[in-house]
Scaffold this active site. Sequence first.
Site, PDB file in Angstrom:
ATOM      1  N   PHE A 130      32.630 -49.835 -49.339  1.00  0.00           N
ATOM      2  CA  PHE A 130      30.624 -49.082 -48.501  1.00  0.00           C
ATOM      3  C   PHE A 130      31.418 -49.459 -48.039  1.00  0.00           C
ATOM      4  O   PHE A 130      31.723 -50.515 -47.384  1.00  0.00           O
ATOM      5  CB  PHE A 130      29.778 -49.516 -50.039  1.00  0.00           C
ATOM      6  N   ASP A 207      31.991 -56.537 -55.370  1.00  0.00           N
ATOM      7  CA  ASP A 207      31.278 -55.872 -55.253  1.00  0.00           C
ATOM      8  C   ASP A 207      30.496 -54.665 -56.496  1.00  0.00           C
ATOM      9  O   ASP A 207      31.706 -53.991 -57.269  1.00  0.00           O
ATOM     10  CB  ASP A 207      30.788 -54.671 -54.045  1.00  0.00           C
ATOM     11  N   TYR A 232      18.553 -52.350 -57.256  1.00  0.00           N
ATOM     12  CA  TYR A 232      17.350 -50.543 -57.245  1.00  0.00           C
ATOM     13  C   TYR A 232      17.802 -49.694 -58.089  1.00  0.00           C
ATOM     14  O   TYR A 232      17.680 -49.057 -58.114  1.00  0.00           O
ATOM     15  CB  TYR A 232      17.197 -50.473 -56.034  1.00  0.00           C
ATOM     16  N   LYS A 233      19.690 -49.785 -58.605  1.00  0.00           N
ATOM     17  CA  LYS A 233      20.621 -48.383 -58.921  1.00  0.00           C
ATOM     18  C   LYS A 233      19.750 -48.638 -60.504  1.00  0.00           C
ATOM     19  O   LYS A 233      19.369 -48.638 -60.709  1.00  0.00           O
ATOM     20  CB  LYS A 233      21.454 -48.814 -58.741  1.00  0.00           C
ATOM     21  N   ARG A 381      27.191 -35.612 -54.774  1.00  0.00           N
ATOM     22  CA  ARG A 381      27.089 -37.008 -56.060  1.00  0.00           C
ATOM     23  C   ARG A 381      25.933 -36.679 -57.322  1.00  0.00           C
ATOM     24  O   ARG A 381      25.180 -36.675 -56.860  1.00  0.00           O
ATOM     25  CB  ARG A 381      27.503 -38.154 -55.193  1.00  0.00           C
TER      26      ARG A 381
END
Length: 407
Positions: A130, A207, A232-233, A381
Site C-alpha cells: 500500500f 500490515d 474502518y474496513k 475492486r
Amino acid sequence: MTSALLARAAELDARDPLRAYRDRFVGSDDPEVVAYLDGNSLGRPLRASAERINAFVTGAWGGRLIRGWDEQWFDLPITIGDMLADTVLGAAPGQTTIGDSTTVLLYKLARGAIALRPERTEIVVDRDNFPTDRYILESIAQDHGSTLRWIEPDPRGGVGVEQLAAVVSERTALVVLGHVAYRSGYLLDAAAAALVTHDAGALLLLDLCHSVGSVPLELDSWAVDLAVGCTYKYLNGGPGSPAFGYVRAEHQDRFRQPIWGWMGRDQPFAMAQGYEPAQGIRQLISGTPPILGMLAIQDTLALIGEVGMAAVRAKSLALTEYSLDLTRELLVPLGVEIGSPTDPERRGGHIIIDHPRFAEITGKLWQRGVIPDFRPPEGLRIGLSPLSTGFGETAAGILAIRDELLA
C-alpha cells in the site's frame, strides 16, 4: 439468464448461516444502495453502534464529563486492544493498543523495529505494498541512511516466500509486508514469511488492514514481531476510526517508539520532567486517544465473537468464489480479466477485475447504486464484507457491471 442467476443467488442467501446478521447493519434496507461492494474500504455501521455512540454523547460524555477519564477512558486503548487480540488477532493480552492512524502507528513500529537491529542497514518491502507503507519506509530510509530492498511481486498475486528469501540477508533489519495485498487480494503465508525473516535475523512487521476481520489471524503462533491494522474496513469502526498496533511481548522491554507523548510515559499524571516510557504496550501510546472513534469497534468485535472467525472466513470464501464464477460467466466474455488469485487458500476477502473501461464506468455504477471502487490502472475492486453482504447483492452488482460494459 438474469432470472436464473438471481434465483441461484436467492438460493445461496437462503442457505447462508450468517444471513440474519445483515439486518443488524444500518442501511441494509436502503433501496438506493443496490450493491455495496466496497466493504473492504469502509464497512457499514452496526445499529448497535449508532445506539452506543448516541448513549455515549448524552451519558458518558455529557453526564460524566472529565470524570470519564478516571472511570474508563484512560484504559480504553488497552482494553479494546486486548479485545482485538482475543477476538481477531490470535494474540495474548498486553501486546495490542489502539489510538493513532495506520500511518502514524506504522511509523512508530518501523522506527522502533530498526532501532532493535542498529547494526543492520536494509529494509525489505514490496513495490505492490500500500502506498502509505512505501512512503513511510522511504522517509525512514532517507532519515536513517538505510537502503530499501524492493521485492517485485506479480501484481495479480503477491509476495512469495521464495522471493522474500532471495532478498533478506544479514544486512536486513526489517521486513514490511501486507498480509492481504490491497489490490489483488493475495493472502501471504505469514508463518512462512516470519520463519524466513527470522532465519536472516530480521524482524517482520505485517500490515493487517485488508485481512483483520475477514481472515483468521494467529499472530502469536506465527511468531509475527509487529503488526498494524485499521478498524474502518471489516471492523466497521467508521470513517477515520483509529488503527491498532501489536508488539510481540518478547520485544517490549527493548522496543522504543519515536513519538514520545505524555500518555505513553510512566506515571503520566505526575507531569514530571524527562520521558520514561511506560511498561508494556502502553509505551506505544503518545497523545490523548480518540475515544469517540473507538466506540463502534466494540460492537463489531462482539458480533465476530458471537459468530466466530471460522464462520466469517467460510462466508468470505463463498462470496469471493461466487463473484469469480459470475465474473467468468458474465464479464470475461466482454474482455474483463481476473486480477486476483483463483486459489482460495491464497485469497483474502476481496477480488479485483481489470478492464480498460472501468475508470469510465465506476461513476456510472455509483449513480445506479452499485458501489465498488477503482484502483489504477484499470481495476475494479469488489470488496465483500461477510457479515453485511449477501449473494443477491453481489449478483446484482456484477450484473450492473455487465450492463455498463454492454452500454
